[in-house]
Scaffold this motif. Structure first.
Motif, PDB file in Angstrom:
ATOM      1  N   ALA A  30     -37.214 -39.480  31.315  1.00  0.00           N
ATOM      2  CA  ALA A  30     -36.934 -39.764  29.740  1.00  0.00           C
ATOM      3  C   ALA A  30     -37.686 -41.054  29.205  1.00  0.00           C
ATOM      4  O   ALA A  30     -37.387 -41.528  27.808  1.00  0.00           O
ATOM      5  CB  ALA A  30     -35.330 -39.584  29.259  1.00  0.00           C
ATOM      6  N   GLY A  31     -38.176 -41.693  30.100  1.00  0.00           N
ATOM      7  CA  GLY A  31     -38.853 -42.840  29.820  1.00  0.00           C
ATOM      8  C   GLY A  31     -40.311 -42.292  29.290  1.00  0.00           C
ATOM      9  O   GLY A  31     -40.601 -41.389  29.023  1.00  0.00           O
ATOM     10  N   PRO A  32     -41.052 -43.534  28.546  1.00  0.00           N
ATOM     11  CA  PRO A  32     -42.216 -43.194  28.176  1.00  0.00           C
ATOM     12  C   PRO A  32     -43.252 -42.340  28.714  1.00  0.00           C
ATOM     13  O   PRO A  32     -43.995 -41.352  28.215  1.00  0.00           O
ATOM     14  CB  PRO A  32     -42.927 -44.583  27.570  1.00  0.00           C
ATOM     15  CG  PRO A  32     -42.151 -45.592  28.441  1.00  0.00           C
ATOM     16  CD  PRO A  32     -40.574 -44.987  28.822  1.00  0.00           C
ATOM     17  N   ASP A  33     -43.446 -42.683  29.753  1.00  0.00           N
ATOM     18  CA  ASP A  33     -44.780 -42.213  30.700  1.00  0.00           C
ATOM     19  C   ASP A  33     -44.125 -40.922  30.911  1.00  0.00           C
ATOM     20  O   ASP A  33     -45.190 -40.035  30.724  1.00  0.00           O
ATOM     21  CB  ASP A  33     -44.916 -42.825  32.165  1.00  0.00           C
ATOM     22  CG  ASP A  33     -44.842 -44.442  31.978  1.00  0.00           C
ATOM     23  OD1 ASP A  33     -45.422 -44.793  30.947  1.00  0.00           O
ATOM     24  OD2 ASP A  33     -44.730 -45.203  32.943  1.00  0.00           O
ATOM     25  N   SER A  34     -43.117 -40.337  31.501  1.00  0.00           N
ATOM     26  CA  SER A  34     -42.923 -39.050  31.796  1.00  0.00           C
ATOM     27  C   SER A  34     -42.364 -38.129  30.526  1.00  0.00           C
ATOM     28  O   SER A  34     -42.993 -36.923  30.359  1.00  0.00           O
ATOM     29  CB  SER A  34     -41.370 -39.072  32.626  1.00  0.00           C
ATOM     30  OG  SER A  34     -40.413 -39.526  32.003  1.00  0.00           O
ATOM     31  N   ARG A 182     -45.187 -39.728  17.078  1.00  0.00           N
ATOM     32  CA  ARG A 182     -43.785 -39.839  16.536  1.00  0.00           C
ATOM     33  C   ARG A 182     -42.874 -39.303  17.568  1.00  0.00           C
ATOM     34  O   ARG A 182     -42.003 -38.348  17.411  1.00  0.00           O
ATOM     35  CB  ARG A 182     -43.484 -39.343  15.242  1.00  0.00           C
ATOM     36  CG  ARG A 182     -44.199 -40.111  14.217  1.00  0.00           C
ATOM     37  CD  ARG A 182     -43.759 -39.673  12.832  1.00  0.00           C
ATOM     38  NE  ARG A 182     -44.775 -40.428  11.889  1.00  0.00           N
ATOM     39  CZ  ARG A 182     -44.762 -40.176  10.443  1.00  0.00           C
ATOM     40  NH1 ARG A 182     -43.800 -39.263  10.045  1.00  0.00           N
ATOM     41  NH2 ARG A 182     -45.337 -41.037   9.439  1.00  0.00           N
ATOM     42  N   ILE A 183     -43.064 -39.279  18.999  1.00  0.00           N
ATOM     43  CA  ILE A 183     -42.261 -38.901  19.933  1.00  0.00           C
ATOM     44  C   ILE A 183     -41.290 -39.891  20.467  1.00  0.00           C
ATOM     45  O   ILE A 183     -41.642 -41.058  20.938  1.00  0.00           O
ATOM     46  CB  ILE A 183     -43.180 -38.514  21.130  1.00  0.00           C
ATOM     47  CG1 ILE A 183     -44.037 -37.412  20.563  1.00  0.00           C
ATOM     48  CG2 ILE A 183     -42.342 -37.811  22.395  1.00  0.00           C
ATOM     49  CD1 ILE A 183     -45.000 -37.062  21.640  1.00  0.00           C
ATOM     50  N   PRO A 184     -40.005 -39.620  20.480  1.00  0.00           N
ATOM     51  CA  PRO A 184     -39.063 -40.459  20.911  1.00  0.00           C
ATOM     52  C   PRO A 184     -38.897 -40.531  22.559  1.00  0.00           C
ATOM     53  O   PRO A 184     -39.323 -39.610  23.342  1.00  0.00           O
ATOM     54  CB  PRO A 184     -37.806 -40.075  20.443  1.00  0.00           C
ATOM     55  CG  PRO A 184     -37.634 -38.558  20.117  1.00  0.00           C
ATOM     56  CD  PRO A 184     -39.273 -38.507  19.995  1.00  0.00           C
TER      57      PRO A 184
END
Length: 349
Positions: A30-34, A182-184
């Protein structure tokens, strides 16, 4: 197609040699990279005929953050029409029982869980979200630990069924991609914990090197890793030729301790010590024992200097016997530490 997606598509087309219809397990924290990885691969799924399964591994740590991460992974998968799995592991118990660092235990359990999912779905690959910044940190981390040339080549984009499609992209590039789309994503607070060496490298050592020594240190380290990686490809080919010519029998993975493995001493001695060390490292791993550097050096020395009848006592009951014509590897009493020599063992029989 977004430039980031195009970069990943070009690499995957080259690395997988045009393979189509692959099933890929995506490790998603759920982090930015994955999260970026999930969206990028989804953007390529139709073109490459991919089936994607997002897998979140709950390590039992950071209880305040886990519910939000699990929810985001499930929401992301649902929005994109992907399968999602939540796997729970106990990192603290693993660390205490096996006397590992918490970081090491979490990593081992995470990859074990991803491999179980790969087997469950009969998937072709596991994809993880390591980026170029992670690669830089990995090179420094291994350098500080006195790692070998092979280790300093760091992570490979395709290695033992593990895909790292983002390894050539910087963290900032991925953050920009997420912002534009715009991806959380979630923030893992453990990445701010300076008790972990990797985080001290990220937040202290790298900024210091950039500010006080070389602002281009990241590019330099990436170049070093890439160059060493190419060298490793060549050397691995040489070791494979050596393996075939020396005729090393393969250990049975299910019971390596049952094997008695012999290597022609005279033939091995014809090769450069650097290749000998690599051969013995590979042998030790193949028979199920850690390939410690001091053990590899001791075996290499035994090839050139060891007298016939001598033996080396290595970890977990492994004995390496030196004969005039060959070097023999065996677990006389299975994989358990014991005292005494092979001569005594033979006399008992």
């Amino acid at each position: 197609m977004h430039p980031v997606e195009r970069t990943v598509y070009k690499w995957m087309s080259s690395a997988l040699q045009g393979e189509q219809g692959n099933t890929i397990i995506i490790g998603c924290s759920a982090g930015p990279d994955s999260i970026a990885l999930v969206h990028i691969l989804h953007a390529l799924a139709l073109k490459c005929h991919l089936r994607l399964i997002a897998v979140y591994v709950d390590h039992g740590l950071r209880p305040a953050e886990i519910p939000g991460e699990r929810q985001l992974v499930q929401q992301t998968a649902g929005k994109l029409g992907l399968d999602a799995e939540i796997v729970e592991v106990a990192a603290e118990s693993e660390a205490k029982y096996y006397k590992k660092s918490l970081e090491h235990a979490a990593r081992d359990l995470r990859y074990a869980a991803l491999h179980r999912m790969k087997e469950h779905y009969q998937a072709d690959y596991i994809a993880v979200g390591h980026n170029a910044d992670d690669q830089v940190e990995e090179v420094l981390l291994r350098l500080l630990r006195g790692s070998s040339r092979k280790a300093l080549s760091a992570m490979q984009q395709l290695e033992n069924g593990i895909l790292r499609p983002l390894l050539q992209l910087s963290k900032q590039t991925l953050l920009n991609y997420l912002a534009e789309q715009r991806i959380p994503f979630c923030h893992d607070s453990s990445n701010d914990d300076h008790s972990f060496l990797r985080n001290r490298i990220r937040h202290e050592l790298l900024p210091l090197l950039e500010q006080k020594y070389d602002p281009g240190i990241r590019k330099a380290l990436l170049k070093t890793a890439a160059n060493l990686g190419e060298d490793e490809d060549f050397l691995e080919g040489q070791v494979q030729q050596m393996w075939d010519q020396v005729d090393v029998p393969m250990a049975t993975p299910s019971s390596p301790e049952a094997m008695v493995l012999s290597v022609n001493r005279h033939m091995v001695s014809r090769y450069h010590p650097a290749l000998q060390r690599r051969l013995f490292e590979r042998i030790l791993w193949s028979i199920g024992t850690p390939a410690r550097y001091e053990h590899i050096l001791a075996i290499t020395k035994a090839v050139s200097q060891g007298r016939s009848g001598s033996e080396l006592h290595l970890s977990k009951g492994l004995r390496v016997a030196v004969f005039r014509d060959h070097i023999q590897f065996s677990y006389p009493r299975g994989r358990a530490a014991w005292r005494g020599s092979l001569k005594n063992e033979h006399s008992r029989k």
